[in-house]
Design a protein around this motif. Structure first.
Motif, short mmCIF file in Angstrom:
data_model
loop_
_atom_site.label_atom_id
_atom_site.label_comp_id
_atom_site.label_asym_id
_atom_site.label_seq_id
_atom_site.Cartn_x
_atom_site.Cartn_y
_atom_site.Cartn_z
N LEU A 30 0.84 -1.18 0.00
CA LEU A 30 0.00 0.00 0.00
C LEU A 30 0.88 1.24 0.00
O LEU A 30 1.86 1.33 0.76
N TRP A 31 0.53 2.21 -0.85
CA TRP A 31 1.25 3.48 -0.95
C TRP A 31 0.28 4.60 -0.59
O TRP A 31 -0.85 4.63 -1.06
N HIS A 32 0.77 5.52 0.25
CA HIS A 32 -0.11 6.56 0.78
C HIS A 32 0.45 7.94 0.45
O HIS A 32 1.66 8.18 0.57
N CYS A 33 -0.43 8.84 0.00
CA CYS A 33 -0.02 10.21 -0.32
C CYS A 33 -0.23 11.09 0.90
O CYS A 33 -1.36 11.18 1.43
N GLU A 34 0.84 11.69 1.38
CA GLU A 34 0.74 12.59 2.52
C GLU A 34 0.13 13.90 2.06
O GLU A 34 0.76 14.68 1.35
N THR A 35 -1.12 14.14 2.45
CA THR A 35 -1.84 15.31 1.96
C THR A 35 -2.31 16.21 3.10
O THR A 35 -3.31 16.90 2.99
N THR A 36 -1.60 16.17 4.22
CA THR A 36 -2.03 16.97 5.36
C THR A 36 -1.76 18.46 5.18
O THR A 36 -2.48 19.30 5.71
N SER A 37 -0.73 18.80 4.41
CA SER A 37 -0.41 20.23 4.22
C SER A 37 -1.32 20.82 3.15
O SER A 37 -1.77 20.14 2.22
N VAL A 38 -1.59 22.12 3.29
CA VAL A 38 -2.46 22.82 2.36
C VAL A 38 -1.64 23.35 1.18
O VAL A 38 -0.53 23.86 1.36
N LEU A 39 -2.16 23.20 -0.04
CA LEU A 39 -1.49 23.70 -1.24
C LEU A 39 -2.00 25.11 -1.53
O LEU A 39 -3.21 25.35 -1.56
N ARG A 40 -1.06 26.01 -1.74
CA ARG A 40 -1.42 27.38 -2.09
C ARG A 40 -1.11 27.60 -3.57
O ARG A 40 0.04 27.45 -3.99
N LEU A 41 -2.13 27.93 -4.36
CA LEU A 41 -1.96 28.10 -5.80
C LEU A 41 -2.18 29.57 -6.18
O LEU A 41 -3.22 30.17 -5.85
N MET A 42 -1.17 30.13 -6.85
CA MET A 42 -1.23 31.51 -7.34
C MET A 42 -0.55 31.54 -8.71
O MET A 42 0.04 30.54 -9.15
N GLN A 43 -0.61 32.69 -9.37
CA GLN A 43 0.05 32.80 -10.66
C GLN A 43 1.54 32.54 -10.53
O GLN A 43 2.17 31.94 -11.41
N SER A 44 2.12 32.97 -9.40
CA SER A 44 3.56 32.81 -9.21
C SER A 44 3.92 31.49 -8.54
O SER A 44 5.09 31.13 -8.44
N ILE A 45 2.92 30.78 -8.02
CA ILE A 45 3.17 29.48 -7.37
C ILE A 45 2.19 28.48 -7.97
O ILE A 45 1.04 28.37 -7.53
N ASN A 46 2.64 27.82 -9.01
CA ASN A 46 1.69 26.97 -9.72
C ASN A 46 2.20 25.56 -9.99
O ASN A 46 1.65 24.84 -10.80
N VAL A 47 3.28 25.15 -9.31
CA VAL A 47 3.80 23.79 -9.45
C VAL A 47 3.63 23.07 -8.10
O VAL A 47 4.09 23.58 -7.07
N ILE A 48 2.96 21.95 -8.13
CA ILE A 48 2.71 21.21 -6.88
C ILE A 48 3.40 19.85 -6.96
O ILE A 48 3.64 19.32 -8.05
N THR A 49 3.74 19.31 -5.80
CA THR A 49 4.35 17.98 -5.70
C THR A 49 3.44 17.08 -4.88
O THR A 49 3.06 17.43 -3.75
N LEU A 50 3.09 15.97 -5.44
CA LEU A 50 2.26 14.97 -4.77
C LEU A 50 3.14 13.75 -4.47
O LEU A 50 3.48 13.00 -5.38
N SER A 51 3.53 13.60 -3.20
CA SER A 51 4.49 12.57 -2.81
C SER A 51 3.79 11.40 -2.14
O SER A 51 2.97 11.59 -1.24
N PHE A 52 4.13 10.21 -2.60
CA PHE A 52 3.60 8.99 -2.00
C PHE A 52 4.68 8.31 -1.16
O PHE A 52 5.87 8.34 -1.52
N GLU A 53 4.25 7.73 -0.05
CA GLU A 53 5.16 6.96 0.80
C GLU A 53 4.71 5.51 0.84
O GLU A 53 3.50 5.22 0.85
N LYS A 54 5.67 4.63 0.86
CA LYS A 54 5.37 3.21 0.97
C LYS A 54 4.77 2.94 2.34
O LYS A 54 5.33 3.32 3.37
#
Length: 1004
Positions: free
Chosen positions: A540-564
């Motif tokens: 099973l692989w789990h994506c740590e999604t507890t942090s909030v993503l802030r999206l703006m014109q200058s911040i538009n690249v997100i990382t979705l990390s999975f942990e074993k």
């Protein structure tokens, strides 16, 4: 008597606890009455008063026991009691069985005899004569209970009531004999059965020492404590199989041993309360109305007595509920609203006050209810093409133009709403939500539903949709990291806000690490990310999604990390959540488990319960300081398991619980610092490992599982300063004593002496050495260490409203990781957690471990986080298997000594569901320490769960908490079947095993 011969079942001289069956044969020419027969024997043990008695000659009244010490031996007497003659016909045989608890092994058993009482007729017990009678004071005497239908009206009584005094207390003694003297100051006899004695002290009665005196009934006393420290409130309840009368002006004594927790001893607030006090004969008759609508709901009340005690009572519709044994004073009656998925029945008045003018007063009260409000159900479905997986909030507006319910509708799924008023008109209004840049809202004419009682009304929810203005929206790119090759594309949901005006985006992204662009522009803002766990190749692989993503014109690249995630599959165990029980290797185990599905049996290895650091001579015949290989319990456990396994056609894992350091009875320092004990522990465990490995074969590649050192890790974390000394360099002779043990056992166990690793000579090296022994001498056995819910200082954290299970679990994992238990070259397979080896609402556990559903959820949250921090799956071990009986069940299946919430929580009971009033009032009215629990009774504490549904089987959810197995019960705690010392549940948990194994919860 020469006409009666006795045959005894085989006695296992090495068993600390076993069932003994006596067979009596009448060799005479006439019938013999076995009623009141006295069975005597001498042994290094005694019948367990809390054990099981059985057989055709058991009688229908509890057996009377008597034990007197004579040196190392116990002189035992058992008297059979029956309400009528118990005839054994000529040439016929009868049986009598009991549980024999040894005080030392090998067990001796001799001088068995029986004495019969010829056809004697018992005299009717009468109250004591007038006080001027100068004959010797009689003991309290059993009396047949009066016929309830002929209960006499309360009679006035005079006198000062009952008084209780205590002998002189030596305030500086840690252990002393105490005598309580009760005097009946009433003008007539009183019944001492169920007398409750309470007192506060920095001490408590020793439950393992004998109680005696004329105040003692023919059944064991029931002890209780509120768990306070250093001052605890103690209770002693006198038990007899029938009435036990004490004449007017007479006295009775109770002797016991008082064990101090702190000196000088404080001892005060000594109170005695009769179950039927002549001065407390008041009565309130609650007249319940008839109910035209058929329902499982029962009318009930909570009565606050003049002393502040709250008791719950359940009645029947159209009948009078009579509450007796009430004192003079004001009684506050609370009438709760009754509710289930079908209806609501509310009282006309929620509170009533009734005053009893005297202890003989009687009042009659009419309980009135409003008309029944019938409930109905709606089934809502919102279908929006391209928005599957989105969530839209909806409000149900009632005919009174108020919001009756707010609900989240998952697009494309059915949402069921219960407990809506039948026949009422509801408007379904959607709160505006933007999904994938499409604004979803209610149509100009919202949908209307009028649900009907007894019917689920299906509604397709209408909506209107329009494209959102995406000017200023952000082009988003994503990096998906951590997933293995072969993982498929995953669907993600981003949410900004909640309810009205929120934005949601549902996107599918490939599972490679190359940057990917979202297929549509995203509104600026803060987003949470939701994605399901990914199962790939059994992991099973789990994506740590507890942090909030802030999206703006200058911040538009997100990382979705999975942990074993944690691999729940443990070698040798099934690929689903496994259940297991406890065994003492008794001969009847195979019969008890026949037709009951399960996956494991656990047994304590060794003989003295602490790892046998200095083995008894009988267990070490060659006097080498080690347990003898051939005598190890595993040689009985594995064949027993294999026998059951063969009959059941299902793999079963033998689990051996091993101590190499015993912290269950105090500090384990001597096990590490005493070189002789350290050597012996190493050698004992090597012997146990070799024995386990010997059972490997083609069908059992993993021959056994070890649970290591209960309470050891927990004790070190709870009292770290007590183990500071063994954290120092050269504080434990790990290498020297391990080498001595390995060398000494090589000729006996037939192995070549291996080249030993070099460990640090301290606590850290000791732990690694234990792990090494398993890998070297039982390489195919699974094993794990055990820790505790109280490791962080106290188990009371689970009771608190602000409990933080994740923080508790993290503390435990951090501590174990600091010790290096799960690091190095010889890592264990799992971590084991217990709760407390007593059924939750038993007297021994009630001080701190009487858990409700919220407590169990806190516990599982801790287990989940600790297992995650260790990256090992968790075993739940010694979980109390008792259950909460319903009103109808009462004590017909399980005694109040074994009431518990564990079985009900994990296995579910639809008879209870969310209706706490369905639980027997005997449990609901059990008193709790309010300062500990925040509630005065068990019923009140269970209601703090706010409608938790006890009908759900939480065992099906255990993989979500990183749990791979649950092992039920213990030496004193209800398991799947009985071992005779741990009570019985009428087959309740065994039936739940059948239900679960019909569709077990698999890991993948």
């Amino acid at each position: 008597m020469s006409t009666i011969s006795i045959k005894t079942s085989a006695i296992n001289s090495q068993s600390w606890y076993q069932k003994v069956t006596l067979t009596f044969t009448n060799n005479g020419s006439r019938a013999v009455d076995m009623n009141h027969a006295k069975i005597s024997f001498t042994a290094t043990g005694h019948p367990d008063p809390w054990g099981n008695f059985g057989g055709t000659l058991k009688g229908n009244i509890p057996v009377k026991l008597s034990t007197h010490a004579k040196g190392a031996l116990d002189i035992n007497e058992m008297i059979i009691n029956n309400r009528a003659p118990l005839l054994l016909e000529p040439g016929k045989s009868g049986t009598f069985s009991f549980s024999l608890a040894a005080t030392r092994c090998p067990l001796t058993f001799s001088d068995l005899s029986i004495a019969l009482v010829a056809d004697e007729k018992e005299e009717e017990i009468k109250p004591a004569p007038a006080p001027e009678d100068k004959e010797e004071q009689p003991l309290p005497t059993p009396e047949e209970p009066a016929d309830e239908a002929q209960e006499p009206a309360p009679q006035p009584v005079s006198g000062e009531g009952i008084t209780l005094s205590v002998s002189d207390i030596n305030t500086f003694s840690w252990y002393q004999r105490v005598r309580l003297t009760l005097k009946n100051g009433y003008s007539r006899s009183v019944d001492l059965n169920k007398l409750q004695i309470t007192f506060k002290a920095s001490a408590h009665p020793d439950p393992y020492s004998p109680f005696s005196g004329s105040l003692l009934g023919n059944q064991p006393v029931k002890l209780g404590s509120d768990g306070g420290w250093p001052i605890e409130k103690n209770s002693i309840i006198i038990n007899n199989d029938s009435s036990m009368m004490l004449g007017a002006g007479k006295t009775a004594e109770l002797d016991f041993y008082l064990s101090a927790t702190q000196t000088p001893i404080v001892f005060d607030d000594l109170i005695a309360q009769l179950a039927r006090d002549p001065g407390r004969q008041g009565k309130i008759e609650l007249v319940m109305p008839a109910q035209a609508v058929k329902t499982d709901l029962r009318p009930g009340v909570d009565i606050t007595l003049p002393d502040g005690t709250v008791k719950h009572y359940t009645g029947e519709w159209g009948k009078t509920l009579v509450v007796t044994d009430l004192a003079a004073g004001q009684h506050q009656i609370s009438v709760p609203t009754l509710q289930n998925d079908d209806m609501q029945i509310a009282p006309v008045k929620e509170t009533l006050t009734v005053t009893l003018a005297s202890g003989q007063d009687s009042q009659r009260v009419q309980i009135a209810y409003q008309p029944v409000v019938l409930f109905a159900s709606l089934s809502l479905k919102l279908d929006i093409a391209g928005c599957e997986g989105g969530v839209v909030s909806a409000e149900l507006w009632g005919s009174d133009n108020t919001v009756a319910r707010t609900v989240a509708l998952n697009v494309g799924e059915v949402t069921l709403l219960n407990r809506l008023n039948a026949g009422q008109r509801y408007e379904i209004r959607l709160l505006s939500t933007c999904i994938n840049n499409q604004t979803i809202s209610s149509p100009a004419q919202p949908g209307v539903a009028i649900p009907q009682a007894g019917h689920v009304t299906a509604i397709s929810v209408g909506y209107q949709q329009k494209s959102a203005n995406t000017a200023g929206f952000v082009e988003v790119k994503a990096n998906v990291l951590g997933l293995p090759k072969g993982a498929g594309a995953q669907r993600y949901r981003l949410r900004s806000g909640a309810g009205k005006g929120e934005y949601q985006y549902l996107v599918t992204l490939e599972s490679h690490s190359q940057q990917q662009a979202f297929p549509l522009r995203v509104a600026p803002g803060q987003y949470s990310v939701e994605v399901a766990d990914v199962h790939c190749d059994g992991v099973l692989w789990h994506c740590e999604t507890t942090s909030v993503l802030r999206l703006m014109q200058s911040i538009n690249v997100i990382t979705l990390s999975f942990e074993k995630g944690i691999i729940l599959q443990v070698r040798g165990w099934p690929d689903f959540v496994a259940h297991g029980g406890v065994t003492v290797n008794a001969a009847d185990t195979a019969n008890l488990y026949r037709d009951v599905p399960f996956s494991a049996l656990f047994k304590y290895d060794g003989f003295d319960g602490g790892g046998d650091p200095i083995p008894a001579r009988e267990m070490d015949l060659n006097s080498d300081g080690f347990l003898d290989y051939d005598l190890l319990p595993i040689h009985k456990t594995v064949p027993l398991v294999r026998q059951i396994e063969k009959e059941a056609g299902r793999p079963i894992m033998p689990v051996m619980v091993v101590y190499t350091a015993n912290a269950s009875g105090g500090s384990a320092l001597s096990d590490l610092q005493d070189t002789q004990k350290l050597r012996n522990h190493f050698g004992n465990f090597i012997t146990q490992c070799r024995a386990a490995q010997s059972y490997k074969d083609e069908t059992h590649p993993v021959p056994a599982t070890f649970v290591m050192n209960p309470d050891f890790l927990g004790a070190i974390q709870q009292e770290p300063y007590g183990y500071t000394a063994v954290r120092q360099k050269n504080s434990v002779q790990v290498n020297a004593q391990l080498a001595v043990a390995v060398k000494a056992l090589a000729p006996l166990l037939g192995y070549s002496i291996p080249t030993l690793p070099v460990f640090s000579d301290d606590l850290y090296g000791y732990i690694q050495a234990i792990n090494y022994i398993v890998h070297q001498f039982a390489p195919d056995a699974a094993f794990g260490w055990q820790t505790n819910v109280w490791s962080t200082g106290t188990a009371d954290w689970v009771l608190r409203d602000n409990a933080d299970p994740a923080a508790q679990g993290k503390q435990i994992a951090d501590f174990i990781n600091e010790l290096g238990v799960y690091s190095g070259s010889y890592t264990p397979d799992f971590i084991a957690f217990d709760k407390f080896e007593r059924d939750c609402f038993s007297p021994d556990a009630l001080a701190h471990y009487g858990w409700n559903a919220t407590c169990w959820m806190n516990y599982l949250g801790m287990v989940k986080q600790a297992a995650k921090g260790l990256n090992k799956p968790a075993m739940l071990w010694q979980i109390p298997g008792g259950h909460m009986p319903t009103v109808e069940e009462g004590t017909s299946k399980i005694s109040e000594m074994h009431f518990a919430s564990g079985g009900t929580f994990f296995m579910g009971d639809k008879r209870i569901g969310s209706n706490v009033d369905a639980i027997t009032s005997l449990l609901q009215n059990t008193a709790l320490n309010k300062s500990t629990y925040g509630a005065a009774t068990v019923g009140e504490f269970l209601r703090k769960d706010k409608g938790y549904d006890w009908g759900q089987m939480q065992a099906l959810n255990l993989p979500e908490y990183n749990v791979f197995s649950i092992l039920w019960g213990g030496g004193s705690t209800v398991s799947i079947t009985t071992i005779h010392s741990n009570g019985e549940d009428g087959g309740w948990l065994a039936d739940k095993m059948r239900e679960y194994y019909a569709a077990p919860r698999r890991f993948v």
